[in-house]
Design an enzyme around this catalytic site. Structure first.
Site, PDB file in Angstrom:
ATOM      1  N   LEU A 280      -0.543   4.505   0.171  1.00 45.89           N
ATOM      2  CA  LEU A 280      -1.296   5.704   0.560  1.00 45.89           C
ATOM      3  C   LEU A 280      -0.496   6.593   1.511  1.00 45.89           C
ATOM      4  O   LEU A 280       0.373   6.113   2.236  1.00 45.89           O
ATOM      5  CB  LEU A 280      -2.631   5.322   1.201  1.00 45.89           C
TER       6      LEU A 280
ATOM      7  N   LYS B 282       2.981  14.758  10.756  1.00 48.67           N
ATOM      8  CA  LYS B 282       2.785  15.621   9.584  1.00 48.67           C
ATOM      9  C   LYS B 282       1.363  16.155   9.622  1.00 48.67           C
ATOM     10  O   LYS B 282       0.545  15.665  10.412  1.00 48.67           O
ATOM     11  CB  LYS B 282       3.092  14.876   8.290  1.00 48.67           C
TER      12      LYS B 282
ATOM     13  N   GLY C 189       9.268  11.201  10.270  1.00 47.81           N
ATOM     14  CA  GLY C 189       8.726  10.390  11.369  1.00 47.81           C
ATOM     15  C   GLY C 189       7.596   9.549  10.828  1.00 47.81           C
ATOM     16  O   GLY C 189       7.595   9.171   9.654  1.00 47.81           O
TER      17      GLY C 189
ATOM     18  N   GLU D 240      -0.859   9.159   4.680  1.00 46.24           N
ATOM     19  CA  GLU D 240      -1.779   9.630   5.710  1.00 46.24           C
ATOM     20  C   GLU D 240      -2.065  11.102   5.446  1.00 46.24           C
ATOM     21  O   GLU D 240      -1.193  11.864   5.069  1.00 46.24           O
ATOM     22  CB  GLU D 240      -1.171   9.434   7.106  1.00 46.24           C
TER      23      GLU D 240
ATOM     24  N   GLU E  16       0.835  -1.193   0.000  1.00 42.92           N
ATOM     25  CA  GLU E  16       0.000   0.000   0.000  1.00 42.92           C
ATOM     26  C   GLU E  16       0.878   1.254   0.000  1.00 42.92           C
ATOM     27  O   GLU E  16       1.815   1.348   0.768  1.00 42.92           O
ATOM     28  CB  GLU E  16      -0.906  -0.017   1.244  1.00 42.92           C
TER      29      GLU E  16
ATOM     30  N   LYS F  60       7.831  -1.959  -2.052  1.00 44.29           N
ATOM     31  CA  LYS F  60       7.357  -1.078  -0.983  1.00 44.29           C
ATOM     32  C   LYS F  60       8.531  -0.512  -0.169  1.00 44.29           C
ATOM     33  O   LYS F  60       8.599   0.686   0.121  1.00 44.29           O
ATOM     34  CB  LYS F  60       6.395  -1.852  -0.080  1.00 44.29           C
TER      35      LYS F  60
ATOM     36  N   CYS G  33       5.804   4.689   9.148  1.00 44.79           N
ATOM     37  CA  CYS G  33       6.361   3.896   8.035  1.00 44.79           C
ATOM     38  C   CYS G  33       7.857   4.117   7.785  1.00 44.79           C
ATOM     39  O   CYS G  33       8.635   3.172   7.873  1.00 44.79           O
ATOM     40  CB  CYS G  33       5.576   4.186   6.765  1.00 44.79           C
TER      41      CYS G  33
HETATM   42  N1  LIG Z   1      -0.139   3.904   8.072  1.00 42.62           N
HETATM   43  C1  LIG Z   1       0.290   4.086   6.839  1.00 42.62           C
HETATM   44  O1  LIG Z   1       0.333   5.195   6.334  1.00 42.62           O
HETATM   45  C2  LIG Z   1       0.735   2.897   6.027  1.00 42.62           C
HETATM   46  C3  LIG Z   1       0.906   3.077   4.639  1.00 42.62           C
HETATM   47  C4  LIG Z   1       1.298   1.992   3.884  1.00 42.62           C
HETATM   48  C5  LIG Z   1       1.549   0.770   4.488  1.00 42.62           C
HETATM   49  N2  LIG Z   1       1.390   0.622   5.832  1.00 42.62           N
HETATM   50  C6  LIG Z   1       1.638  -0.690   6.427  1.00 42.62           C
HETATM   51  O2  LIG Z   1       0.367  -1.319   6.664  1.00 42.62           O
HETATM   52  C7  LIG Z   1       0.416  -2.109   7.858  1.00 42.62           C
HETATM   53  C8  LIG Z   1      -0.651  -1.654   8.822  1.00 42.62           C
HETATM   54  O3  LIG Z   1      -0.347  -0.321   9.218  1.00 42.62           O
HETATM   55  P1  LIG Z   1      -1.406   0.592   9.982  1.00 42.62           P
HETATM   56  O4  LIG Z   1      -0.797   1.923  10.100  1.00 42.62           O
HETATM   57  O5  LIG Z   1      -2.731   0.427   9.355  1.00 42.62           O
HETATM   58  O6  LIG Z   1      -1.401  -0.149  11.416  1.00 42.62           O
HETATM   59  P2  LIG Z   1      -2.379   0.082  12.654  1.00 42.62           P
HETATM   60  O7  LIG Z   1      -1.577  -0.176  13.852  1.00 42.62           O
HETATM   61  O8  LIG Z   1      -3.084   1.396  12.479  1.00 42.62           O
HETATM   62  O9  LIG Z   1      -3.482  -1.061  12.490  1.00 42.62           O
HETATM   63  C9  LIG Z   1      -3.234  -2.422  12.641  1.00 42.62           C
HETATM   64  C10 LIG Z   1      -4.525  -3.074  13.154  1.00 42.62           C
HETATM   65  O10 LIG Z   1      -4.390  -4.497  13.126  1.00 42.62           O
HETATM   66  C11 LIG Z   1      -5.092  -5.018  14.221  1.00 42.62           C
HETATM   67  N3  LIG Z   1      -4.682  -6.406  14.473  1.00 42.62           N
HETATM   68  C12 LIG Z   1      -3.523  -6.875  15.007  1.00 42.62           C
HETATM   69  N4  LIG Z   1      -3.544  -8.217  15.050  1.00 42.62           N
HETATM   70  C13 LIG Z   1      -4.715  -8.616  14.522  1.00 42.62           C
HETATM   71  C14 LIG Z   1      -5.322  -9.877  14.286  1.00 42.62           C
HETATM   72  N5  LIG Z   1      -4.706 -11.016  14.608  1.00 42.62           N
HETATM   73  N6  LIG Z   1      -6.539  -9.912  13.738  1.00 42.62           N
HETATM   74  C15 LIG Z   1      -7.200  -8.783  13.423  1.00 42.62           C
HETATM   75  N7  LIG Z   1      -6.674  -7.543  13.609  1.00 42.62           N
HETATM   76  C16 LIG Z   1      -5.463  -7.467  14.162  1.00 42.62           C
HETATM   77  C17 LIG Z   1      -4.786  -4.051  15.346  1.00 42.62           C
HETATM   78  O11 LIG Z   1      -5.718  -4.159  16.404  1.00 42.62           O
HETATM   79  C18 LIG Z   1      -4.871  -2.717  14.595  1.00 42.62           C
HETATM   80  O12 LIG Z   1      -6.177  -2.176  14.644  1.00 42.62           O
HETATM   81  C19 LIG Z   1       1.846  -1.993   8.377  1.00 42.62           C
HETATM   82  O13 LIG Z   1       2.606  -3.051   7.878  1.00 42.62           O
HETATM   83  C20 LIG Z   1       2.303  -0.686   7.767  1.00 42.62           C
HETATM   84  O14 LIG Z   1       3.706  -0.634   7.612  1.00 42.62           O
HETATM   85  C21 LIG Z   1       0.982   1.670   6.605  1.00 42.62           C
END
Ligand SMILES: NC(=O)c1ccc[n+]([C@@H]2O[C@H](COP(=O)([O-])OP(=O)(O)OC[C@H]3O[C@@H](n4cnc5c(N)ncnc54)[C@H](O)[C@@H]3O)[C@@H](O)[C@H]2O)c1
Length: 447
Positions: free
Chosen positions: A156, A327, A263, A158, A154, A210, A266
């Site tokens: 995207l 940010k 910060g 924030e 992904e 990624k 990611c």
């Molecule tokens: N935040 C971003 O901008 C972004 C952008 C691209 C990629 N990513 C990647 O995407 C992934 C998720 O990031 P995020 O920021 O959404 O994380 P986050 O911490 O906001 O959300 C993760 C969610 O997963 C849930 N979870 C954990 N274990 C679980 C399980 N066994 N079953 C169901 N739910 C469960 C948690 O309760 C939490 O709500 C990471 O690998 C991150 O690097 C994040």
């Protein structure tokens, strides 16, 4: 089509909601009962512009559902996205325990052909581990259900997540079968109508893409911060240098703004994880090691300027801070440079009054009552010895400097985001410190 999105955090919630928006039947699953209860009541776990309305609209239409039950939600799904966190382990490598737990859960419960897609950011080789977990779980219950694994990182941002998802620059998908490719092409078809490309590749290349993308962006930031620091020493103006190099189409204007370090959830963790992946495989990522080093140092640059300005004595001083999130347009406080600056100010015996348009509730989880939180940007300034601009929220860009000057004890601004004009600030009587330009910088004409 019916899909399950496991992990309803930033990525999972945006992904699920955007798929529902184009007519797909989506269930977002999370193990956090409170999060799911809140979502059932229209309360979102994150701030993201436009998301609340979109969630409400799709819940109402019946296309977007929330559940804590992976077992129920996976049944009949064509695609299952794994979108749980991959936080850094002690050694900097991506911790895959949440991803693999979900893979096991999927294997324990799936009942028809499903494409299991890692959307979480995961190191090369993770899809193979996901496949293994699912196979093991299927074997354990003596079930024979066909499935494919795929990687769909992904990209995207924030603060602009909905737009990025609905109108992506590109969609990257790693697959190992034509069947999975066909399913993923069908799923993403509504997002491709405007000619946005979907790039299919092998799974390891998609996983690496990624990390390479985030590492490249982090590199641009650290490079520019390095240049900014040198500009300051040499009497050059980094804002002009930035415009000068950004006009070169090979370089471009994006991600070359100097500041107080990257910060967020990611860049720091992904840069660390890629360095670790390389070292585990006998290779040293020399550029990325430097990128990380520059970033760590850059988080202290604004604080060092404050300390120098006040003759190394910050005891009893009060500082106003504008912006806490890492940010603008997000309430995400993960790895926010504000945390480093505040910690350092407090350690020197200073007090802090902070304002952020949305991140205060989130900041309170970490900072508690160690600082005071202002109701608006001007309240934060009352009797403060200086203002520190830490996050470049649009509303900070053009404040009434007459009011700012009146409320501050001293007309001093430390701008970590270079949002004001140094010569204008000087003209209206402020001592203005920013990044990559000397506070007493003179235009050549004045020499
Ligand atoms: N935040 C971003 O901008 C972004 C952008 C691209 C990629 N990513 C990647 O995407 C992934 C998720 O990031 P995020 O920021 O959404 O994380 P986050 O911490 O906001 O959300 C993760 C969610 O997963 C849930 N979870 C954990 N274990 C679980 C399980 N066994 N079953 C169901 N739910 C469960 C948690 O309760 C939490 O709500 C990471 O690998 C991150 O690097 C994040």
């Amino acid at each position: 089509m019916k899909i399950a999105v496991v992990g309803t955090g930033y990525v999972g919630l945006v992904t699920g909601t955007c798929f529902a928006e184009v007519g797909i039947d989506v269930t977002c699953i999370d193990i956090d009962q409170k999060k799911i209860d809140n979502l059932h009541n229209g309360i979102l776990p994150i701030y993201e512009p436009g998301l609340e309305e979109m969630v409400a609209r799709n819940v109402k239409s019946g296309r977007l559902n929330f559940s804590t039950s992976l077992a129920e939600s996976i049944k009949g799904a064509d695609v299952a996205f794994i979108a749980v966190g991959t936080p850094p382990g002690e050694d900097g490598s991506a911790d895959l325990k949440y991803v693999l737990a979900v893979a096991r859960g999927i294997g324990e419960n799936m009942d028809n052909y499903t494409v299991v897609v890692t959307k979480s950011t995961v190191p090369v080789g993770t899809a193979a581990k996901v496949r293994f977990e699912i196979e093991q779980a299927l074997a354990k219950r003596g079930a024979s259900v066909e499935f494919d694994v795929a990687s769909n990182p992904e990209f995207l941002k924030e603060g602009a997540a909905i737009d990025d998802f609905l109108k992506p620059d590109r969609i990257v998908v790693g697959v190992s079968s034509e069947r999975a490719e066909e399913v993923m092409r069908r799923l993403y078809k509504p997002f491709l109508l405007n000619g946005h490309p979907i790039i299919f590749m092998d799974i390891p290349s998609a996983e690496m893409t990624k990390y390479a993308a985030n590492s490249m962006l982090a590199t641009k930031i650290s490079f520019m911060n390095d240049i900014a620091n040198l500009c300051e020493i040499m009497g050059a103006d980094v804002n002009k240098v930035r415009q000068g190099i950004g006009s070169d189409a090979r370089i471009g204007h994006k991600f070359i703004y100097p500041g107080i370090g990257y910060g967020g959830s990611c860049f720091p963790k992904d840069v660390k994880a890629l360095i670790k992946t390389a070292s585990e495989n006998g290779y040293q990522m020399q550029v990325l090691q430097a990128v990380e080093g520059v970033n760590e140092a850059q988080k202290e640059v604004l604080f060092n300027k404050v300390k120098k300005h006040f003759g190394n004595d910050l005891k009893g001083k009060k500082f106003a801070i504008w912006g806490l999130s890492f940010k603008p347009k997000t309430d995400d406080m993960r790895e926010a440079p504000s945390l480093v600056i505040i910690e350092k100010l407090l350690a020197e015996g200073a007090t802090v009054s902070a304002y952020d348009p949305v991140a205060i509730p989130e900041a309170k989880h970490t900072l508690g009552d160690t600082i005071t939180y202002a109701k608006d940007q001007f309240e934060a300034l009352v009797d403060a010895d200086a203002l520190l601009v830490v996050t470049e929220w649009p509303e900070f860009r053009s404040p009434s400097f007459e009011v700012v000057g009146r409320l501050l004890k001293q007309k001093v601004i430390f701008d970590g985001r270079n949002i004001y004009d140094p010569s204008e600030m000087k003209e209206i009587g402020f001592t203005y410190h920013c990044i990559g330009i000397k506070a007493d910088h003179k235009e050549p004409a004045a020499y």
